[in-house]
Design a protein around this motif. Structure first.
Motif, short mmCIF file in Angstrom:
data_model
loop_
_atom_site.label_atom_id
_atom_site.label_comp_id
_atom_site.label_asym_id
_atom_site.label_seq_id
_atom_site.Cartn_x
_atom_site.Cartn_y
_atom_site.Cartn_z
N CYS A 1 7.91 11.26 -1.71
CA CYS A 1 6.79 10.34 -1.92
C CYS A 1 6.96 9.01 -1.19
O CYS A 1 5.98 8.34 -0.88
CB CYS A 1 6.61 10.06 -3.41
N PHE A 2 8.20 8.62 -0.93
CA PHE A 2 8.48 7.34 -0.28
C PHE A 2 9.37 7.57 0.94
O PHE A 2 10.31 8.35 0.87
CB PHE A 2 9.20 6.36 -1.23
N SER A 3 9.09 6.85 2.01
CA SER A 3 10.00 6.82 3.16
C SER A 3 10.98 5.67 2.92
O SER A 3 10.82 4.55 3.43
CB SER A 3 9.23 6.61 4.46
N LEU A 4 12.00 5.96 2.09
CA LEU A 4 12.89 4.90 1.61
C LEU A 4 13.67 4.26 2.75
O LEU A 4 14.01 3.07 2.68
CB LEU A 4 13.85 5.48 0.57
N HIS A 5 14.00 5.02 3.78
CA HIS A 5 14.81 4.48 4.87
C HIS A 5 14.02 3.50 5.73
O HIS A 5 14.60 2.78 6.54
CB HIS A 5 15.33 5.61 5.74
N TRP A 6 12.68 3.47 5.56
CA TRP A 6 11.86 2.59 6.39
C TRP A 6 11.09 1.57 5.56
O TRP A 6 11.19 0.37 5.79
CB TRP A 6 10.90 3.42 7.24
N ARG B 1 0.83 -1.21 0.00
CA ARG B 1 0.00 0.00 0.00
C ARG B 1 0.86 1.25 0.00
O ARG B 1 0.61 2.19 -0.76
CB ARG B 1 -0.92 0.00 1.22
N ALA B 2 1.89 1.28 0.86
CA ALA B 2 2.77 2.44 0.91
C ALA B 2 3.48 2.64 -0.42
O ALA B 2 3.65 3.78 -0.89
CB ALA B 2 3.79 2.27 2.04
N LEU B 3 3.89 1.53 -1.07
CA LEU B 3 4.58 1.63 -2.36
C LEU B 3 3.65 2.16 -3.44
O LEU B 3 4.01 3.08 -4.21
CB LEU B 3 5.11 0.25 -2.75
N LEU B 4 2.45 1.62 -3.51
CA LEU B 4 1.49 2.05 -4.53
C LEU B 4 1.05 3.51 -4.29
O LEU B 4 0.89 4.28 -5.25
CB LEU B 4 0.27 1.13 -4.53
N LYS B 5 0.86 3.86 -3.05
CA LYS B 5 0.46 5.23 -2.73
C LYS B 5 1.56 6.21 -3.13
O LYS B 5 1.30 7.28 -3.69
CB LYS B 5 0.19 5.34 -1.23
N GLY B 6 2.82 5.82 -2.86
CA GLY B 6 3.94 6.67 -3.27
C GLY B 6 4.03 6.81 -4.78
O GLY B 6 4.34 7.90 -5.29
N LEU B 7 3.77 5.74 -5.50
CA LEU B 7 3.82 5.80 -6.96
C LEU B 7 2.74 6.75 -7.49
O LEU B 7 2.97 7.50 -8.45
CB LEU B 7 3.62 4.40 -7.55
N CYS B 8 1.57 6.72 -6.89
CA CYS B 8 0.48 7.61 -7.32
C CYS B 8 0.85 9.07 -7.09
O CYS B 8 0.61 9.92 -7.95
CB CYS B 8 -0.81 7.27 -6.57
N TYR B 9 1.46 9.36 -5.93
CA TYR B 9 1.89 10.73 -5.67
C TYR B 9 3.04 11.15 -6.57
O TYR B 9 3.12 12.30 -7.02
CB TYR B 9 2.31 10.88 -4.19
N LEU B 10 3.93 10.21 -6.87
CA LEU B 10 5.06 10.52 -7.74
C LEU B 10 4.60 10.88 -9.14
O LEU B 10 5.22 11.73 -9.82
CB LEU B 10 6.02 9.34 -7.78
N ALA B 11 3.51 10.26 -9.59
CA ALA B 11 2.97 10.58 -10.91
C ALA B 11 2.56 12.05 -11.02
O ALA B 11 2.57 12.63 -12.11
CB ALA B 11 1.77 9.68 -11.22
N GLU B 12 2.22 12.68 -9.89
CA GLU B 12 1.90 14.11 -9.87
C GLU B 12 3.14 14.97 -9.66
O GLU B 12 3.30 16.01 -10.30
CB GLU B 12 0.87 14.38 -8.77
N GLU B 13 4.02 14.52 -8.77
CA GLU B 13 5.15 15.35 -8.39
C GLU B 13 6.18 15.53 -9.50
O GLU B 13 6.91 16.52 -9.51
CB GLU B 13 5.84 14.77 -7.14
N ILE B 14 6.26 14.60 -10.44
CA ILE B 14 7.24 14.75 -11.53
C ILE B 14 6.92 15.95 -12.41
O ILE B 14 7.79 16.42 -13.16
CB ILE B 14 7.33 13.46 -12.39
N PHE B 15 5.69 16.45 -12.33
CA PHE B 15 5.33 17.65 -13.08
C PHE B 15 5.63 18.93 -12.30
O PHE B 15 5.37 20.03 -12.80
CB PHE B 15 3.83 17.61 -13.44
N HIS B 16 6.16 18.79 -11.11
CA HIS B 16 6.49 19.95 -10.28
C HIS B 16 7.93 19.90 -9.77
O HIS B 16 8.24 20.41 -8.70
CB HIS B 16 5.54 20.01 -9.06
N LEU B 17 8.80 19.28 -10.56
CA LEU B 17 10.19 19.11 -10.10
C LEU B 17 10.87 20.45 -9.87
O LEU B 17 11.56 20.64 -8.86
CB LEU B 17 10.98 18.27 -11.12
#
Length: 382
Positions: free
Chosen positions: A94-99, A63-79
């Motif tokens: 978008c992702f808490s990579l360390h956890w 769920r955390a991975l899929l949720k992050g991917l959905c947010y990333l699809a928006e954030e790449i347009f605001h780099l």
């Protein structure tokens, strides 16, 4: 028949909510212990239970991975505008990579190791888990509750009230409060019979939780009468030459007695009230009340930590009783003025009496050496 002294209808401790404690976390651990005990007493085989547990952990990480991917699809347009042109910044936001990364790896490996003997393939498990989590995200079933939103904003100090309280302190109170007592002393020297009670030589700041601020205090309550203005403070601030700061002195009528008091409203409350009246702000009356309470609590915490403002202010939070009670404001102020007198009297009584601090005339005579007295210039006595 004597009338009993008026008291506020609600104590400040009941009106203003305190910061949330850690009871929710304690409840989490208690429920966790109860759940683990119930599973142990159920007597289920260890291997299927472990397999189900690891699968649930895998589903949460998916769920955390899929949720992050959905947010990333928006954030790449605001780099450029939000992440300084860095894709890594957007990915980390978008992702808490360390956890989540290590957690997903560990849970996935454990689940694969425990999957031995299960007739259903791994791909089907992961596909069903992903489908369920995407449905939950699409339907918005995992939105935080109102309490969670409130706690997150309070802990991160990102409420409207936090900004208003800090702006009010840094831009105004920090400038004027250290000068209040000096202005009171100057007025008292010129008018020795007016400001007799030094314990009330403070700026009394009104915080109506309704955010209904009157520009003219005399119109808010006929028992409040304007007397004069205290000495002005003139400073150059933010490009404005000779900016003037001043306070007004009022007389608060208490039957046949008048109490002098420097009092004014907390002006940021006008902003909260205006926001609740503007559709663009999307700020309801309930939001306004919550933010007004949080404004008081934040301002109180800020001023308590300010050494330069100590003993120069009195915050008065109150809930208006309605139009039927025409003198509730003056009674609220009078109650606080009396409280300050009582607090000062108790403080004086609790001060230890030091006899050495007050010396009698005989003691003073004994402490003066004869060698310190004036001597004649001639030694022969003439």
């Amino acid at each position: 028949m004597s009338q009993e002294p008026w008291r506020p209808s609600h104590a400040t401790t009941l009106l203003i909510p305190r910061a949330r404690g850690g009871r929710a976390r304690v409840a989490t651990f208690l429920l966790l212990a109860l759940c683990a005990t119930a599973l142990y007493l159920a007597g289920e085989p260890l291997l299927p239970a472990a397999r189900s547990l690891t699968f649930h952990f895998v589903a949460l990480e998916i769920r955390a991975l899929l949720k992050g991917l959905c947010y990333l699809a928006e954030e790449i347009f605001h780099l450029q505008s939000r992440h300084h042109g860095s894709f890594w910044r957007a990915l980390s936001a978008c992702f808490s990579l360390h956890w989540h990364g290590p957690m997903l790896l560990v849970c996935g490996s454990a689940y694969v190791a425990l999957l031995h003997g299960d007739e259903q393939p791994l791909g089907l498990h992961l596909g069903l888990a992903s489908l369920c989590e995407l449905l939950i995200l699409a339907l918005g079933l995992q939105k935080p509750s109102a309490v969670e939103m409130s706690e997150m904003s309070e802990r991160s100090k990102q409420n409207v009230a936090h900004g208003l309280a800090w702006s009010y302190y840094v831009g105004y109170l920090k400038i004027v409060l250290p000068r209040v007592k000096k202005a009171m002393e100057e007025f008292s020297r010129a008018n020795p019979n007016v400001l007799a009670c030094r314990e009330t030589w403070k700026l009394h700041i009104l915080v109506p939780l309704s955010c209904d601020v009157y520009d003219d205090l005399e119109k808010a309550d006929s028992n409040i009468q304007y007397l004069t203005d205290l000495t002005e403070t003139t400073l150059t601030r933010a490009g404005t030459k000779k900016r003037v700061y001043k306070h007004s002195l009022y007389m608060i009528r208490d039957e046949d007695k008048l109490w002098p008091c420097a009092v004014e409203y907390a002006t940021p409350l006008q902003s909260l009230y205006a926001m609740s009246q503007d559709e663009c702000a999307a700020f309801s009356r309930e939001d306004r009340l919550e933010q007004a309470k949080l404004f008081y609590r934040t301002l109180e915490e800020i001023l308590k930590g300010s050494k330069e403002c100590a003993g120069t202010y009195r915050l008065i939070a109150y809930q208006e009783l309605g139009e039927a009670e025409t003198h509730s404001l003056s009674r609220e102020i009078l109650w606080h003025l009396r409280e300050q007198r009582q607090e000062y009297a108790v403080y004086e009584e609790n001060q230890p009496h030091n006899p050495s601090a007050t010396l009698s005339s005989t003691e003073l005579d004994l402490q003066i050496s004869y060698s310190d007295l004036p001597q004649p210039l001639r030694s022969d006595g003439f």
